[in-house]
Design an enzyme around this catalytic site. Structure first.
Site, short mmCIF file in Angstrom:
data_model
loop_
_atom_site.label_atom_id
_atom_site.label_comp_id
_atom_site.label_asym_id
_atom_site.label_seq_id
_atom_site.Cartn_x
_atom_site.Cartn_y
_atom_site.Cartn_z
N LYS A 129 1.20 10.83 5.01
CA LYS A 129 2.13 9.65 5.56
C LYS A 129 2.60 8.30 5.30
CE LYS A 129 -1.42 7.02 6.89
NZ LYS A 129 -3.28 6.08 6.17
N LYS B 230 0.77 -0.93 -0.01
CA LYS B 230 -0.59 0.20 -0.30
C LYS B 230 0.45 0.92 -0.11
CE LYS B 230 -3.32 3.00 0.18
NZ LYS B 230 -4.00 3.41 -1.01
P1 NAD Z 1 -11.03 8.93 8.36
O1 NAD Z 1 -10.14 10.23 9.00
O2 NAD Z 1 -11.78 9.79 7.31
O3 NAD Z 1 -11.71 8.35 9.44
C1 NAD Z 1 -11.25 7.65 10.93
C2 NAD Z 1 -12.02 8.24 11.52
O4 NAD Z 1 -11.92 7.15 12.94
C3 NAD Z 1 -12.67 8.90 12.16
O5 NAD Z 1 -14.25 8.82 11.68
C4 NAD Z 1 -12.43 9.46 13.36
O6 NAD Z 1 -13.50 9.65 13.88
C5 NAD Z 1 -12.32 7.71 13.07
N1 NAD Z 1 -11.63 7.68 14.76
C6 NAD Z 1 -10.58 7.89 15.18
N2 NAD Z 1 -9.20 7.37 16.16
C7 NAD Z 1 -10.92 6.55 16.51
C8 NAD Z 1 -10.50 6.10 18.06
N3 NAD Z 1 -9.81 5.56 18.29
N4 NAD Z 1 -11.68 5.06 17.88
C9 NAD Z 1 -12.54 4.86 16.81
N5 NAD Z 1 -12.65 4.99 15.25
C10 NAD Z 1 -11.82 6.77 15.70
O7 NAD Z 1 -10.56 8.30 7.02
P2 NAD Z 1 -10.15 7.39 5.86
O8 NAD Z 1 -9.77 8.95 4.61
O9 NAD Z 1 -11.52 7.36 5.97
O10 NAD Z 1 -8.60 6.77 5.75
C11 NAD Z 1 -8.93 5.23 6.85
C12 NAD Z 1 -8.24 4.93 6.27
O11 NAD Z 1 -7.79 4.48 5.24
C13 NAD Z 1 -6.81 5.59 6.46
O12 NAD Z 1 -5.43 5.12 6.22
C14 NAD Z 1 -6.53 5.92 5.20
O13 NAD Z 1 -4.44 5.79 5.45
C15 NAD Z 1 -6.83 5.42 4.38
N6 NAD Z 1 -6.99 5.19 3.45
C16 NAD Z 1 -7.87 6.14 2.66
C17 NAD Z 1 -8.50 5.89 1.59
C18 NAD Z 1 -9.53 7.63 1.23
O14 NAD Z 1 -9.70 7.71 -0.37
N7 NAD Z 1 -9.38 9.03 2.12
C19 NAD Z 1 -8.24 5.58 0.54
C20 NAD Z 1 -6.82 4.80 1.12
C21 NAD Z 1 -7.40 4.21 2.10
#
Ligand code: NAD
Length: 292
Positions: A241, A172
């Site tokens: 990151k 990834k």
């Molecule tokens: P996001 O910030 O939208 O979602 C993260 C969620 O985690 C939030 O809703 C937050 O409230 C919650 N959270 C934080 N701390 C927490 C805890 N201690 N307990 C429970 N919930 C908690 O992020 P995202 O865009 O959904 O990305 C999530 C992961 O997926 C990341 O590692 C990101 O790099 C990866 N990712 C994102 C995308 C994208 O297009 N957004 C694509 C592929 C991978």
């Protein structure tokens, strides 16, 4: 309809919410948890169950999915206070966040003897998370990967088993290096063309019919950048990151890779300049300021 497995889904953000919703649609019983009450309510609106805590979600779940910002947050949620012990012995953690491979290996060691770990990060963005057509790159023992596969199939169109625990997260980070470098090339190309007097939309149209096309020219430039919406749903800090994870991996393997180092430095500087919470397509603003 799949009904046998109960799933805990922790992290219902941009990606987690649509992914968990697809599991509900596939017939799984899904107990979701997110620190944000709004996120949790959205999941309930989609037919999911709201748990009171991550540990409560894990209790009685055969599969625990984490979709959090990085591996440190995942470790805090699962290992601090030994929350993972609430899950039944032999349950499977699917670590679908984009985390660093060494963090994932360390997590697997911390929970070993009680839980199994498969890292299964995704690519494709929010749109493909909603469509259930993500690409999944997994790391884990063969038997654990096979056990995870039916659950992964409810969220994705392509699933790759890349190797042992950590291999999915390494893959990834490597993918997002290529993706992030592609954004730099696409944005600089548009700014260069514009400085020469070419129409920005024409530059993108020609690139997309030519050898210069990449993911950024095809699914980001018109949709989120030239349109001015900057709404891909992927935060700039998360992209920075991921590329730093790839750069750290490279250093840890004793490699000297200038393109990767400079790409990571540029994304880190953009995150410092614009703030990590803005959409990653705002990288256009960052590079536009730099050309003067
Ligand atoms: P996001 O910030 O939208 O979602 C993260 C969620 O985690 C939030 O809703 C937050 O409230 C919650 N959270 C934080 N701390 C927490 C805890 N201690 N307990 C429970 N919930 C908690 O992020 P995202 O865009 O959904 O990305 C999530 C992961 O997926 C990341 O590692 C990101 O790099 C990866 N990712 C994102 C995308 C994208 O297009 N957004 C694509 C592929 C991978």
């Amino acid at each position: 309809m799949q009904t046998a497995t109960r799933i805990a889904f922790i992290g219902l953000g941009q990606m987690g919410l649509p992914m968990a919703t697809n599991l509900v649609k596939a017939g799984y019983e899904v107990a979701g948890f997110d620190l944000s009450p709004e996120a949790l309510q959205k999941f309930v609106n989609e037919g999911g169950q709201a748990a009171k805590s991550a540990a409560d979600a894990m209790a009685g779940s055969d599969v625990i999915i984490t979709m959090l910002s990085n591996g440190k947050v995942v470790r805090n949620v699962l290992v601090e206070g030994k929350a993972y012990l609430r899950a039944p012995n032999g349950a499977l953690i699917l670590e679908m966040s984009s985390s660093a491979p060494e963090e994932t290996r360390s997590l697997a060691e911390a929970v070993s003897g009680h839980l199994r770990v498969v890292d299964a990060p995704v690519s494709g963005g929010v749109k493909r998370a909603v469509d259930g057509t993500l690409a999944v790159m997994a790391g884990g023992a063969d038997a654990d990967f096979l056990a995870a596969r039916p659950v992964l199939e409810a969220m994705s169109a392509k699933i790759f088993h890349c190797g042992p625990v950590g291999a999915g997260h390494a893959m990834k980070a490597i993918n997002n290096y290529v993706s992030g470098a592609g954004v730099i090339a696409a944005v600089e190309a548009v700014l260069l063309g514009n400085a020469f007097g070419l129409d920005e939309a024409k530059v993108v149209e020609v690139l997309n019919a030519s050898s210069g096309k990449n993911n950024a020219t095809e699914v980001k430039m018109n949709q989120f950048i030239l349109s001015g919406t900057f709404g891909s749903g992927f935060a700039l800090g998360l992209m920075a990151k991921d590329i730093r994870t790839a750069a750290n991996l490279s250093v840890s393997l004793g490699l000297s890779q200038q393109g990767l180092t400079q790409t990571a430095d540029l994304w880190d500087d953009a995150a410092r300049t614009l703030g990590g919470a803005v959409d990653h397509t705002r990288f256009y603003d960052y590079l536009k300021r730099q050309v003067g």
